[in-house]
Design a protein around this motif. Structure first.
Motif: not given
Length: 250
Positions: A158-162, A165-169, A181-196
């Motif tokens: 349902t949503e695909d932001v390269p 963010r990815i969302a589905w149903h 959905s799953v979101e990828f939020t860039p952090g510092r020093l190459g880290e990423t917060t993944v929220r499912h």
């Protein structure tokens, strides 16, 4: 204990199927959890938990609910419906929303690319047996259900932001109606917060809310465990107990 046995015997009386498919899966899932927890707990409290678990397991396995019979309720077809001359059931359980997050020491672009290829899901999602991509948006998911039975659902993007963010149903007719959905939020020093985030609709009817509460506690831990496997897989290139190593497809 004799009283518990008598109650169990009275509750586990077979009859015609009057419980819907999704509700039966939820009953078996919740019943298995309560039965196991009751054994570990022991004593009178554990016996009561075991009793409830056994009733739910029987309800799921046979598709029959004595309470529904008494109220004239039948949810075995699509949606709950009252039997002829009976009042409709009320108070269906609300949807369950689960959310978990984790920080992964990888760039968001890399994490997004791996997750976006849904055929990789069995490598980090513990109960997913296989995922087959049908086209750019739709995929067929197969998971292990109660007692090893397979559960299938069709998922639509349902949503695909390269890289973000990815969302589905799930589509109508799926064994397990869900959306997420799953979101990828860039952090510092190459880290990423993944929220499912995952949402599903538990069964309605008289025991829907109780089953939903049991499933919520279990499933939240499952989502968090999947994220931990995803982190290990992406950082170390391998994981334990959830399929193939990084870079492979199911």
């Amino acid at each position: 204990m004799n009283d518990v046995a008598q109650k169990l015997g009275g509750a586990l009386v077979g009859g015609e199927v009057n419980v819907g498919t999704v509700e039966r899966w939820a009953s078996m899932f919740g019943g298995g959890y309560l039965a196991g927890a009751g054994i570990k707990k022991g004593g009178a409290g554990g016996a009561l938990m075991g009793l409830v678990g056994a009733i739910l397991l029987h309800r799921g396995a046979t598709g029959h609910c004595n309470v529904y019979t008494a109220l004239g309720v039948d949810t075995s077809s699509t949606g709950a419906r009252p039997a002829d001359g009976a009042m409709p059931a009320t108070g269906a359980a609300a949807g369950v929303r689960l959310e978990a997050s984790i920080t992964v020491n990888r760039m968001a672009e890399e994490l997004y690319a791996y997750w976006r290829d849904f055929t990789n899901a069995p490598s980090y999602m513990d109960r997913i047996i296989s995922v087959r991509a049908l086209d750019d948006r739709r995929s067929l998911w197969t998971a292990e259900g109660p007692r090893g039975a397979a559960i299938e659902w069709m998922s639509d993007l349902t949503e695909d932001v390269p890289n973000r963010r990815i969302a589905w149903h799930s589509l109508p007719g799926s064994d397990l109606p869900n959306r997420g959905s799953v979101e990828f939020t860039p952090g510092r020093l190459g880290e990423t917060t993944v929220r499912h985030t995952l949402e599903f609709d538990p069964p309605g009817g008289m025991v829907g809310e109780a089953i939903a509460r049991v499933m919520q506690g279990m499933t939240k831990e499952m989502v968090q465990a999947d994220l931990r496997r995803f982190k290990t897989l992406m950082e170390a290139g391998t994981t334990v107990g959830a399929g193939a190593p990084a870079g492979s497809s199911a």
